[in-house]
Design a protein around this motif. Structure first.
Motif, PDB file in Angstrom:
ATOM      1  N   ILE A 175       2.393   1.145  -0.882  1.00  0.00           N
ATOM      2  CA  ILE A 175       2.078   1.843   0.364  1.00  0.00           C
ATOM      3  C   ILE A 175       1.158   0.998   1.241  1.00  0.00           C
ATOM      4  N   TYR A 176       0.269   0.240   0.622  1.00  0.00           N
ATOM      5  CA  TYR A 176      -0.693  -0.566   1.373  1.00  0.00           C
ATOM      6  C   TYR A 176      -0.205  -1.985   1.662  1.00  0.00           C
ATOM      7  N   LEU A 177       0.983  -2.334   1.232  1.00  0.00           N
ATOM      8  CA  LEU A 177       1.510  -3.680   1.487  1.00  0.00           C
ATOM      9  C   LEU A 177       1.598  -4.032   2.970  1.00  0.00           C
ATOM     10  N   ALA A 236      -0.312  -3.122   5.415  1.00  0.00           N
ATOM     11  CA  ALA A 236      -1.664  -3.418   5.902  1.00  0.00           C
ATOM     12  C   ALA A 236      -2.108  -4.797   5.431  1.00  0.00           C
ATOM     13  N   ALA A 237      -1.822  -5.130   4.182  1.00  0.00           N
ATOM     14  CA  ALA A 237      -2.168  -6.458   3.665  1.00  0.00           C
ATOM     15  C   ALA A 237      -1.346  -7.541   4.366  1.00  0.00           C
ATOM     16  N   LEU A 238      -0.098  -7.229   4.680  1.00  0.00           N
ATOM     17  CA  LEU A 238       0.751  -8.183   5.395  1.00  0.00           C
ATOM     18  C   LEU A 238       0.231  -8.425   6.811  1.00  0.00           C
ATOM     19  N   ILE A 239      -0.205  -7.382   7.496  1.00  0.00           N
ATOM     20  CA  ILE A 239      -0.813  -7.528   8.830  1.00  0.00           C
ATOM     21  C   ILE A 239      -2.061  -8.400   8.721  1.00  0.00           C
ATOM     22  N   HIS A 240      -2.848  -8.172   7.695  1.00  0.00           N
ATOM     23  CA  HIS A 240      -4.075  -8.956   7.477  1.00  0.00           C
ATOM     24  C   HIS A 240      -3.760 -10.431   7.296  1.00  0.00           C
ATOM     25  N   GLN A 241      -2.768 -10.748   6.484  1.00  0.00           N
ATOM     26  CA  GLN A 241      -2.432 -12.148   6.227  1.00  0.00           C
ATOM     27  C   GLN A 241      -1.713 -12.799   7.396  1.00  0.00           C
ATOM     28  N   THR A 242      -0.853 -12.041   8.082  1.00  0.00           N
ATOM     29  CA  THR A 242      -0.045 -12.631   9.148  1.00  0.00           C
ATOM     30  C   THR A 242      -0.853 -12.895  10.411  1.00  0.00           C
ATOM     31  N   PHE A 243      -1.638 -11.927  10.833  1.00  0.00           N
ATOM     32  CA  PHE A 243      -2.339 -12.025  12.110  1.00  0.00           C
ATOM     33  C   PHE A 243      -3.806 -12.420  11.961  1.00  0.00           C
ATOM     34  N   ASN A 244      -4.249 -12.646  10.739  1.00  0.00           N
ATOM     35  CA  ASN A 244      -5.604 -13.104  10.462  1.00  0.00           C
ATOM     36  C   ASN A 244      -6.666 -12.178  11.069  1.00  0.00           C
ATOM     37  N   VAL A 245      -6.440 -10.880  10.926  1.00  0.00           N
ATOM     38  CA  VAL A 245      -7.437  -9.895  11.337  1.00  0.00           C
ATOM     39  C   VAL A 245      -8.140  -9.381  10.084  1.00  0.00           C
ATOM     40  N   SER A 246      -9.248  -8.713  10.275  1.00  0.00           N
ATOM     41  CA  SER A 246      -9.969  -8.209   9.101  1.00  0.00           C
ATOM     42  C   SER A 246      -9.121  -7.172   8.378  1.00  0.00           C
ATOM     43  N   ILE A 247      -9.409  -6.996   7.121  1.00  0.00           N
ATOM     44  CA  ILE A 247      -8.647  -6.053   6.314  1.00  0.00           C
ATOM     45  C   ILE A 247      -8.864  -4.622   6.797  1.00  0.00           C
ATOM     46  N   SER A 299      -6.708  -4.246   9.910  1.00  0.00           N
ATOM     47  CA  SER A 299      -5.293  -4.147   9.556  1.00  0.00           C
ATOM     48  C   SER A 299      -4.975  -2.777   8.970  1.00  0.00           C
ATOM     49  N   HIS A 300      -5.899  -2.224   8.198  1.00  0.00           N
ATOM     50  CA  HIS A 300      -5.720  -0.881   7.647  1.00  0.00           C
ATOM     51  C   HIS A 300      -5.655   0.141   8.778  1.00  0.00           C
ATOM     52  N   LEU A 301      -6.535   0.020   9.767  1.00  0.00           N
ATOM     53  CA  LEU A 301      -6.529   0.942  10.902  1.00  0.00           C
ATOM     54  C   LEU A 301      -5.260   0.806  11.732  1.00  0.00           C
ATOM     55  N   ILE A 302      -4.827  -0.414  11.976  1.00  0.00           N
ATOM     56  CA  ILE A 302      -3.594  -0.644  12.746  1.00  0.00           C
ATOM     57  C   ILE A 302      -2.402  -0.024  12.034  1.00  0.00           C
ATOM     58  N   TYR A 303      -2.310  -0.242  10.737  1.00  0.00           N
ATOM     59  CA  TYR A 303      -1.186   0.265   9.958  1.00  0.00           C
ATOM     60  C   TYR A 303      -1.136   1.785   9.966  1.00  0.00           C
ATOM     61  N   PHE A 304      -2.246   2.425   9.646  1.00  0.00           N
ATOM     62  CA  PHE A 304      -2.217   3.878   9.570  1.00  0.00           C
ATOM     63  C   PHE A 304      -2.167   4.533  10.942  1.00  0.00           C
ATOM     64  N   SER A 307      -0.428   3.264  13.360  1.00  0.00           N
ATOM     65  CA  SER A 307       1.009   3.132  13.660  1.00  0.00           C
ATOM     66  C   SER A 307       1.813   4.225  12.976  1.00  0.00           C
ATOM     67  N   ILE A 308       1.479   4.533  11.727  1.00  0.00           N
ATOM     68  CA  ILE A 308       2.168   5.599  11.012  1.00  0.00           C
ATOM     69  C   ILE A 308       1.960   6.936  11.717  1.00  0.00           C
ATOM     70  N   ILE A 309       0.738   7.191  12.159  1.00  0.00           N
ATOM     71  CA  ILE A 309       0.447   8.442  12.858  1.00  0.00           C
ATOM     72  C   ILE A 309       1.235   8.541  14.156  1.00  0.00           C
ATOM     73  N   VAL A 310       1.291   7.461  14.920  1.00  0.00           N
ATOM     74  CA  VAL A 310       2.025   7.471  16.187  1.00  0.00           C
ATOM     75  C   VAL A 310       3.517   7.670  15.950  1.00  0.00           C
ATOM     76  N   ILE A 311       4.088   6.967  14.993  1.00  0.00           N
ATOM     77  CA  ILE A 311       5.517   7.094  14.696  1.00  0.00           C
ATOM     78  C   ILE A 311       5.848   8.510  14.237  1.00  0.00           C
ATOM     79  N   ASN A 312       5.024   9.073  13.359  1.00  0.00           N
ATOM     80  CA  ASN A 312       5.279  10.441  12.906  1.00  0.00           C
ATOM     81  C   ASN A 312       5.126  11.453  14.025  1.00  0.00           C
ATOM     82  N   THR A 313       4.163  11.251  14.916  1.00  0.00           N
ATOM     83  CA  THR A 313       3.993  12.154  16.048  1.00  0.00           C
ATOM     84  C   THR A 313       5.208  12.113  16.957  1.00  0.00           C
ATOM     85  N   LEU A 314       5.720  10.926  17.241  1.00  0.00           N
ATOM     86  CA  LEU A 314       6.921  10.807  18.074  1.00  0.00           C
ATOM     87  C   LEU A 314       8.130  11.428  17.388  1.00  0.00           C
ATOM     88  N   PHE A 315       8.232  11.252  16.089  1.00  0.00           N
ATOM     89  CA  PHE A 315       9.332  11.834  15.331  1.00  0.00           C
ATOM     90  C   PHE A 315       9.278  13.364  15.374  1.00  0.00           C
TER      91      PHE A 315
END
Length: 102
Positions: free
Chosen positions: A43-45, A47-58, A61-66, A68-76
């Motif tokens: 489930i957290y992969l 967020a870790a991928l965002i951290h490694q790819t874009f070189n942002v803090s962990i 990346s956790h905030l961006i990931y979750f 994004s999940i909230i926004v996608i679910n709200t639109l759905f």
């Protein structure tokens, strides 16, 4: 509020560390171990991928990931409610038209 200061709970931090190790090719049984099933790390992969790819803090990346999940679910959910609302309108107009003809 705690996330704004850059703190994560111990469980979330551990899952992010384990997810980073998974991305580095390490195995669940040799490099890290947790009593929860592997899905808890998977489930957290992203967020870790965002951290490694874009070189942002962990934490970021956790905030961006979750977020994004909230926004996608709200639109759905909005889309589902929109479909339900249109279906109810069609049913209402259909019944209204049939009652006037009778």
């Amino acid at each position: 509020i705690a996330y704004a200061h850059g703190y994560l709970s111990g469980d979330v931090a551990w899952y992010l560390i384990a997810s980073e190790r998974l991305l580095d090719g390490q195995s669940n049984s040799e490099s890290f171990f947790d009593t929860n099933p592997p899905m808890s790390f998977i489930i957290y992969l992203p967020a870790a991928l965002i951290h490694q790819t874009f070189n942002v803090s962990i934490v970021a990346s956790h905030l961006i990931y979750f977020f994004s999940i909230i926004v996608i679910n709200t639109l759905f959910i909005f889309q589902i409610f929109s479909i339900i609302n249109n279906t109810n309108k069609k049913y209402y107009y259909y019944n209204k038209c049939n009652k006037t003809r009778s």
